[in-house]
Design an enzyme around this catalytic site. Structure first.
Site, short mmCIF file in Angstrom:
data_model
loop_
_atom_site.label_atom_id
_atom_site.label_comp_id
_atom_site.label_asym_id
_atom_site.label_seq_id
_atom_site.Cartn_x
_atom_site.Cartn_y
_atom_site.Cartn_z
N ASN A 24 27.36 42.77 14.04
CA ASN A 24 26.22 42.05 14.60
C ASN A 24 25.36 41.55 13.44
O ASN A 24 24.68 42.34 12.79
CB ASN A 24 25.43 43.01 15.52
N GLU A 40 24.09 52.93 21.48
CA GLU A 40 23.31 52.77 20.25
C GLU A 40 21.96 53.47 20.41
O GLU A 40 21.03 52.90 20.99
CB GLU A 40 23.06 51.28 19.97
N HIS A 81 21.01 44.59 23.93
CA HIS A 81 20.75 45.21 22.62
C HIS A 81 19.30 45.70 22.60
O HIS A 81 18.41 45.05 23.15
CB HIS A 81 21.01 44.21 21.49
P1 PGA Z 1 22.79 49.00 12.19
O1 PGA Z 1 22.62 48.09 13.50
O2 PGA Z 1 24.26 49.21 11.99
O3 PGA Z 1 22.16 48.20 11.09
O4 PGA Z 1 22.08 50.28 12.48
C1 PGA Z 1 23.38 48.33 14.64
C2 PGA Z 1 22.92 47.39 15.74
O5 PGA Z 1 21.73 47.12 15.83
O6 PGA Z 1 23.75 46.92 16.53
#
Ligand code: PGA
Length: 257
Positions: free
Chosen positions: A8, A165, A93
């Site tokens: 992402n 997440e 998200h």
């Molecule tokens: P990160 O982000 O790997 O930088 O923690 C993950 C995301 O927000 O999908």
């Protein structure tokens, strides 16, 4: 089931930089059986990158879209406009939920719109640090999961991908902490338990569940080898070719075991 590695890029890279970066990744990455790699560049880069990419190696994902197909919605992009460009779309998200105040209703409409348009939604769910401290993780995951999936028919469930997440583990969040593999396993078990209870074991087993939150080449293997984790959603580390590439190599190794 396939393993999914999804990068992402968030609001990073100009169109030119995105194109150069994709070029670099395409040169390094070799397609592998049972491994699906996708990146989510900014919306303006999707069209040129869709012409540039080799979908056998790297597919594209949208970071955001509006659920209506067309009409007077200034500034928005629809799934029907994205259809020929992407295979996947992130939905829900935490940055969309908490910075742009997207509700479960918005998210469920987007999940349904993506499926209608033939794009696989990656439904992101996860508790905040406060919710975790108050012991609300299970309730939050359940609400976000079924809030997002409410308008999906049972036949279409196999098009959905879920990404767990925890908001407190996302690298861009102030004071972010690393989620231990144990923490992640507990939440994955909760997600799978509720999916199975609602839709039956057979349907639940067809839904990939990914982990995301400060994934890097040092911790990727520990998350990928957890039970019932089918891949990773990667923010920060996906912006660095060496790191993204290393994580892909780890995924290949784990997948071929
Ligand atoms: P990160 O982000 O790997 O930088 O923690 C993950 C995301 O927000 O999908």
């Amino acid at each position: 089931m396939k393993t999914f590695i999804v990068g992402n890029w968030k609001m990073n890279f100009t169109v030119g930089e995105s194109s150069l970066y994709l070029h670099k990744l395409l040169k390094r990455i070799k397609p592998a059986k049972n491994l699906e790699i996708a990146v989510a560049p900014s919306t303006i880069a999707l069209q040129p990158l869709s012409l540039q990419t080799d979908r056998k190696k790297i597919k594209l994902a949208a970071q955001n879209f509006y659920f209506r197909d067309y009409g007077a919605y200034t500034g928005e992009v629809s799934i029907s406009q994205l259809r020929s460009l992407v295979d996947y779309a992130l939905v829900g998200h935490s940055e969309r939920r908490y910075i742009f105040h997207e509700t479960d209703k918005d998210i469920r409409e987007k999940v349904a719109a993506a499926i209608r348009g033939g794009i696989r939604p990656i439904l992101c769910i996860g508790e905040t640090e406060t919710e975790r401290d108050f012991g609300e993780t299970e309730g939050v995951l359940k609400d976000q999961l079924f809030g997002g999936l409410q308008d999906v028919s049972e036949e279409d469930l196999n098009k959905v991908i879920v990404a767990y997440e925890p908001v407190w583990a996302i690298s861009s969040v102030k004071g972010a902490k690393l989620a231990s593999p144990d923490d992640v396993q507990k939440s994955i078990n909760i997600i799978r338990k509720h999916l199975a209870a609602k839709f039956g074991k057979e349907r639940e087993e067809k839904i990939p569940v990914l982990y995301g939150g400060s994934v890097n080449p040092q911790n990727a293997e520990a998350y990928l080898t957890l039970d019932d984790v089918n891949g990773l959603l990667i923010g920060g580390a996906s912006l660095i070719a060496d790191q993204f590439d290393d994580i892909i190599e780890i995924a290949k190794k784990v997948t071929n075991k």
